[in-house]
Design an enzyme around this catalytic site. Structure first.
Site, PDB file in Angstrom:
ATOM      1  N   SER A 194      39.742  37.001  44.159  1.00 39.91           N
ATOM      2  CA  SER A 194      38.851  37.204  45.309  1.00 39.91           C
ATOM      3  C   SER A 194      39.553  36.605  46.521  1.00 39.91           C
ATOM      4  O   SER A 194      40.448  35.754  46.360  1.00 39.91           O
ATOM      5  CB  SER A 194      37.533  36.450  45.069  1.00 39.91           C
ATOM      6  OG  SER A 194      36.779  36.345  46.261  1.00 39.91           O
ATOM      7  N   TYR A 246      32.917  28.617  42.702  1.00 39.61           N
ATOM      8  CA  TYR A 246      33.356  30.027  42.595  1.00 39.61           C
ATOM      9  C   TYR A 246      34.821  30.131  43.022  1.00 39.61           C
ATOM     10  O   TYR A 246      35.644  30.738  42.318  1.00 39.61           O
ATOM     11  CB  TYR A 246      32.460  30.915  43.463  1.00 39.61           C
ATOM     12  CG  TYR A 246      32.859  32.373  43.434  1.00 39.61           C
ATOM     13  CD1 TYR A 246      32.753  33.130  42.263  1.00 39.61           C
ATOM     14  CD2 TYR A 246      33.360  33.012  44.574  1.00 39.61           C
ATOM     15  CE1 TYR A 246      33.128  34.474  42.239  1.00 39.61           C
ATOM     16  CE2 TYR A 246      33.736  34.349  44.558  1.00 39.61           C
ATOM     17  CZ  TYR A 246      33.612  35.078  43.382  1.00 39.61           C
ATOM     18  OH  TYR A 246      33.991  36.411  43.355  1.00 39.61           O
TER      19      TYR A 246
HETATM   20  P1  NDP Z   1      29.074  43.204  39.589  1.00 36.80           P
HETATM   21  O1  NDP Z   1      28.048  42.146  39.434  1.00 36.80           O
HETATM   22  O2  NDP Z   1      28.639  44.556  40.000  1.00 36.80           O
HETATM   23  O3  NDP Z   1      29.931  43.323  38.239  1.00 36.80           O
HETATM   24  C1  NDP Z   1      30.213  42.225  37.431  1.00 36.80           C
HETATM   25  C2  NDP Z   1      30.521  42.746  36.041  1.00 36.80           C
HETATM   26  O4  NDP Z   1      30.831  41.636  35.183  1.00 36.80           O
HETATM   27  C3  NDP Z   1      29.342  43.463  35.430  1.00 36.80           C
HETATM   28  O5  NDP Z   1      29.808  44.645  34.809  1.00 36.80           O
HETATM   29  C4  NDP Z   1      28.831  42.494  34.369  1.00 36.80           C
HETATM   30  O6  NDP Z   1      28.302  43.227  33.281  1.00 36.80           O
HETATM   31  C5  NDP Z   1      30.131  41.821  33.982  1.00 36.80           C
HETATM   32  N1  NDP Z   1      29.907  40.546  33.303  1.00 36.80           N
HETATM   33  C6  NDP Z   1      29.256  39.445  33.754  1.00 36.80           C
HETATM   34  N2  NDP Z   1      29.211  38.498  32.806  1.00 36.80           N
HETATM   35  C7  NDP Z   1      29.861  39.002  31.720  1.00 36.80           C
HETATM   36  C8  NDP Z   1      30.136  38.515  30.415  1.00 36.80           C
HETATM   37  N3  NDP Z   1      29.743  37.304  30.026  1.00 36.80           N
HETATM   38  N4  NDP Z   1      30.825  39.309  29.568  1.00 36.80           N
HETATM   39  C9  NDP Z   1      31.223  40.534  29.939  1.00 36.80           C
HETATM   40  N5  NDP Z   1      30.986  41.058  31.154  1.00 36.80           N
HETATM   41  C10 NDP Z   1      30.314  40.303  32.035  1.00 36.80           C
HETATM   42  O7  NDP Z   1      30.115  42.620  40.636  1.00 36.80           O
HETATM   43  P2  NDP Z   1      31.563  43.107  41.126  1.00 36.80           P
HETATM   44  O8  NDP Z   1      31.877  44.450  40.666  1.00 36.80           O
HETATM   45  O9  NDP Z   1      31.617  42.809  42.554  1.00 36.80           O
HETATM   46  O10 NDP Z   1      32.460  42.020  40.385  1.00 36.80           O
HETATM   47  C11 NDP Z   1      33.622  42.331  39.654  1.00 36.80           C
HETATM   48  C12 NDP Z   1      34.656  41.243  39.894  1.00 36.80           C
HETATM   49  O11 NDP Z   1      35.082  41.298  41.251  1.00 36.80           O
HETATM   50  C13 NDP Z   1      34.174  39.817  39.653  1.00 36.80           C
HETATM   51  O12 NDP Z   1      35.172  39.092  38.980  1.00 36.80           O
HETATM   52  C14 NDP Z   1      33.994  39.282  41.066  1.00 36.80           C
HETATM   53  O13 NDP Z   1      34.140  37.889  41.120  1.00 36.80           O
HETATM   54  C15 NDP Z   1      35.106  40.002  41.789  1.00 36.80           C
HETATM   55  N6  NDP Z   1      34.965  40.080  43.233  1.00 36.80           N
HETATM   56  C16 NDP Z   1      33.931  40.776  43.800  1.00 36.80           C
HETATM   57  C17 NDP Z   1      33.793  40.809  45.178  1.00 36.80           C
HETATM   58  C18 NDP Z   1      32.661  41.498  45.856  1.00 36.80           C
HETATM   59  O14 NDP Z   1      32.492  41.350  47.055  1.00 36.80           O
HETATM   60  N7  NDP Z   1      31.862  42.306  45.151  1.00 36.80           N
HETATM   61  C19 NDP Z   1      34.753  40.141  46.055  1.00 36.80           C
HETATM   62  C20 NDP Z   1      35.801  39.459  45.354  1.00 36.80           C
HETATM   63  C21 NDP Z   1      35.905  39.454  44.007  1.00 36.80           C
HETATM   64  P3  NDP Z   1      27.105  42.766  32.318  1.00 36.80           P
HETATM   65  O15 NDP Z   1      26.113  42.024  33.163  1.00 36.80           O
HETATM   66  O16 NDP Z   1      26.608  44.063  31.794  1.00 36.80           O
HETATM   67  O17 NDP Z   1      27.755  41.937  31.262  1.00 36.80           O
END
Ligand code: NDP
Length: 245
Positions: free
Chosen positions: A142, A155
């Site tokens: 990030s 975070y």
């Molecule tokens: P979302 O919340 O839309 O997606 C997060 C994903 O992680 C979901 O599919 C969720 O699925 C999965 N997840 C969470 N916990 C678990 C677990 N224990 N096991 C397996 N899967 C898990 O957010 P984003 O798409 O934005 O996030 C994706 C990545 O991008 C993250 O690492 C985030 O930190 C990073 N990021 C995002 C930014 C943003 O602005 N959106 C900016 C910078 C980085 P489920 O709940 O079904 O398990």
């Protein structure tokens, strides 16, 4: 050939946001995508979208905080497709709150998912990459992995860790295995749901009005994969044009 077609790509956190967009794009470009997350119903929706366009997808319900489930994810991909070419470590949560609120359980969850979950998946895939003498880790950090903002200490700590681990992997295993770290800025997704502190949530919602589509991160992942095997794109920072930090 686009150097993506026919590759097996495992994507964690593929049930929404960046992971979902990446699965859809890579499947459209001909990859066999293995989609992992906890919410099976959401993964099955992504699978249906892919299969409706004649793409290849395998759903593996996975909680990356459980090492046995991370092992099972990689094994299922091997069983189905006989090799793993790319692991996109994308699963993550963001819980923003001032340190003084001591949300210790949220700190633990972030460390468990964003750092330990990523490591469990690396541990399961690395022996296979070594055996194949090829593979590609794509780890989602990030802009918080480059700069700490108020309320984001833990975070950011997890995302700095993703950077450090990725750079270490690259230095140690580099000769046949590629390592890419992606640093997204504000991207439209469900990530805000992880923030329970109402004031932090409100502040984030305002600052994220400029957030852009997760498709841009999916395209950057495709760019890294489609380079020739001897070219390793190590770091990509992508933020909305209107985002200052
Ligand atoms: P979302 O919340 O839309 O997606 C997060 C994903 O992680 C979901 O599919 C969720 O699925 C999965 N997840 C969470 N916990 C678990 C677990 N224990 N096991 C397996 N899967 C898990 O957010 P984003 O798409 O934005 O996030 C994706 C990545 O991008 C993250 O690492 C985030 O930190 C990073 N990021 C995002 C930014 C943003 O602005 N959106 C900016 C910078 C980085 P489920 O709940 O079904 O398990």
């Amino acid at each position: 050939m686009n150097n993506i077609s026919g590759k097996t790509v495992i994507i964690t956190g593929a049930s929404s946001g960046i992971g979902q967009a990446t699965a859809l794009l890579l499947a459209q470009k001909g990859a066999n995508v293995v989609i992992a997350a906890r919410r099976k119903d959401r993964l099955e929706q992504v699978e249906s979208q892919i299969k409706a366009k004649n793409g290849q997808a395998l759903v593996v319900q996975t909680d990356v905080t459980k090492r046995a489930e991370a092992d099972r994810l990689i094994q299922k991909a091997m069983d189905q497709f006989k090799r793993v070419d790319v692991l996109v470590n994308n699963a993550g949560i963001m819980s923003i709150a001032p340190m003084k609120l001591v949300h210790v359980e949220e700190w633990e969850r972030m460390i468990d998912i964003n750092v330990k979950g990523l490591l469990y998946c690396v541990a399961a895939a690395l022996p296979i990459f070594n055996q194949q003498e090829s593979g590609h880790f794509i780890n989602i950090s990030s802009v918080a992995g480059l700069r700490v903002s108020t309320g984001g200490a833990v975070y950011a700590g997890t995302k700095f860790a993703v950077r450090a681990i990725s750079d270490g992997i690259r230095r140690e295993v580099g000769s046949h295995i590629r390592t890419t770290v992606i640093y997204p800025g504000a991207i439209q997704s469900e990530l805000l749901n992880g923030t329970s502190d109402p004031l932090s949530h409100e502040r984030l919602e305002k600052s994220r009005q400029i957030a852009v589509s997760p498709d841009c991160i999916a395209r950057s992942i495709a760019f890294a994969i489609e380079q020739p095997a001897e070219v390793d794109v190590n770091e990509i920072v992508i933020r909305p044009t209107a985002q200052e930090n």
